[in-house]
Design a protein around this motif. Structure first.
Motif, short mmCIF file in Angstrom:
data_model
loop_
_atom_site.label_atom_id
_atom_site.label_comp_id
_atom_site.label_asym_id
_atom_site.label_seq_id
_atom_site.Cartn_x
_atom_site.Cartn_y
_atom_site.Cartn_z
N PRO A 132 -64.85 68.26 -2.74
CA PRO A 132 -65.96 68.81 -1.96
C PRO A 132 -66.96 67.67 -1.74
O PRO A 132 -67.47 67.11 -2.69
N GLU A 164 -59.55 70.44 -9.10
CA GLU A 164 -60.35 71.45 -8.40
C GLU A 164 -59.58 72.12 -7.27
O GLU A 164 -58.81 71.47 -6.55
N ASP A 269 -70.52 68.48 -18.50
CA ASP A 269 -70.14 67.34 -17.66
C ASP A 269 -71.38 66.45 -17.53
O ASP A 269 -72.28 66.73 -16.74
C1 PEP Z 1 -66.15 67.13 -9.88
O1 PEP Z 1 -66.00 67.50 -11.05
O2 PEP Z 1 -65.53 66.18 -9.39
C2 PEP Z 1 -67.14 67.81 -9.01
C3 PEP Z 1 -67.05 67.77 -7.70
O3 PEP Z 1 -68.09 68.43 -9.73
P1 PEP Z 1 -69.23 69.49 -9.28
O4 PEP Z 1 -68.50 70.63 -8.66
O5 PEP Z 1 -69.88 69.82 -10.59
O6 PEP Z 1 -70.14 68.76 -8.34
#
Ligand code: PEP
Ligand code: MN
Length: 343
Positions: A132, A164, A269
């Motif tokens: 994303p 993801e 994270d």
């Molecule tokens: C990711 O973990 O690469 C990521 C896009 O994280 P987030 O959705 O937390 O921005």
């Protein structure tokens, strides 16, 4: 509503009560703890008043759940949920590290990273196939090709892979290759996607939306749980506040709060929170001290040339160094770090 059974309740007692609850049109969720079995009931609770449940000798008490989420609520389940990730059980009390590049850029860099993070103690490999990105012109991942690479590297290293899924149309494709489906911050309230991953049969790593409250996060998890998928991990990854010094503000209080509110494992994270690699170790260590069940960390063999999130990615050596410090902090707070699962 939760029906708590007496410690000496028999299987027959349990069956009888489950039958009654079902006959009233409610859905019973049986959960066996160390000393007690509880039956969480979802549906029109007023109907439960039609039968004198307390009159059953095996019933000790009935408790209302005053929260908007039910299946995610700690009271609803008799013990902590453990999420299976390869041979690891996230939520078993140990600290689990999941590490790898922001995005899968090719076979060599993925394999090199996987071998390094495994040697340093990670239990799973992360790597984005579908990314994303804020700008539609930025690198958006290698897609299906990256899924193949992740599966191949799992074969070689034995590390389970977390990646993801962005779109309901890709859930089957990603679930076919990955060991765990990540739902990212930008999709935390994509209810169609939550429903699909709830039906995928795969563990889910659900990240907190950048403007989501903890109640929003727990209700998003409820969508997955409501489809019968109990394998859900929550992940605090920083939220948007007025502070601009870092990419996001890590809400460290989310960890102890969520650990009280829910039986689901809680990860942190620190990479997406900090947005810069020099601050990642301190945030990771704080998360371990605060009780996080695991860490999700971006690692790249050459961060300065990464195609996404290089600024916040640790080098392979920096990750190994961090894991040594994670072990020290875990020991200091009476915890341990999960061992790398062997193939
Ligand atoms: C990711 O973990 O690469 C990521 C896009 O994280 P987030 O959705 O937390 O921005
Ligand atoms: Mn990233």
């Amino acid at each position: 509503m939760i029906i708590v059974l007496r410690p000496n309740a028999s299987e027959h007692d349990l069956e009888q009560i489950v039958t009654q609850v079902t006959a009233l049109g409610l859905t019973p969720h049986v959960s066996r703890g160390v000393s007690r079995t509880i039956i969480g009931c979802i549906g029109d609770e007023d109907r439960l008043r039609e039968v004198p449940v307390l009159a059953f000798p095996a019933v000790e008490t009935i408790l209302p759940v005053e929260k908007p989420y039910k299946l995610a609520a700690r009271e609803f389940v008799a013990r902590d949920t453990e999420v299976a990730l390869g041979g690891a059980a996230v939520g078993d009390g140990a600290v689990h590290a999941i590490a790898g590049p922001c995005s899968v850029e090719g076979r060599d860099m993925l394999l090199e990273t996987a071998e390094a993070v495994k040697a340093a103690g990670a239990v799973a490999l992360r790597g984005g196939a579908f990314k994303p990105r804020t700008s539609p012109y930025a690198f958006r991942g290698l897609g299906a090709e990256a899924l193949e690479l992740l599966a191949a590297v799992r074969e070689t290293t034995g590390l389970p892979v977390v990646t993801e899924v962005l779109d309901t149309r890709h859930v089957a494709l990603v679930a076919d290759k990955a060991d765990c489906l990540q739902v990212g911050a930008r999709n935390m309230q994509n209810f169609a996607l939550l429903t699909e991953v709830g039906e995928s049969g795969k563990p889910v790593l659900l990240k907190r939306g950048m403007s989501a409250t903890l109640e929003d996060l727990l209700l998003a998890a409820e969508y997955v749980l409501a489809r019968g998928n109990t394998q859900v991990m929550l992940c605090e990854r920083g939220i948007r506040t007025f502070e601009r010094a870092m990419r996001n503000t890590l809400d460290i209080g989310a960890v102890p709060y969520l650990k009280r509110e829910t039986h689901l494992p809680v990860l942190v994270d620190p990479s997406h929170a900090a947005g810069r690699r020099d601050l990642v170790p301190a945030l990771a260590l704080a998360a371990v001290a605060a009780g996080a069940d695991g860490l999700l960390i971006e690692v790249h063999p050459d961060p300065d040339h990464a195609r996404s999130d290089g600024d916040q990615s640790l080098t392979l050596d920096a990750f190994a160094e961090l894991m040594d410090r994670v072990r020290d902090v875990a020991t200091a707070v009476g915890r341990r770090v999960a061992e790398t699962a062997t193939p």
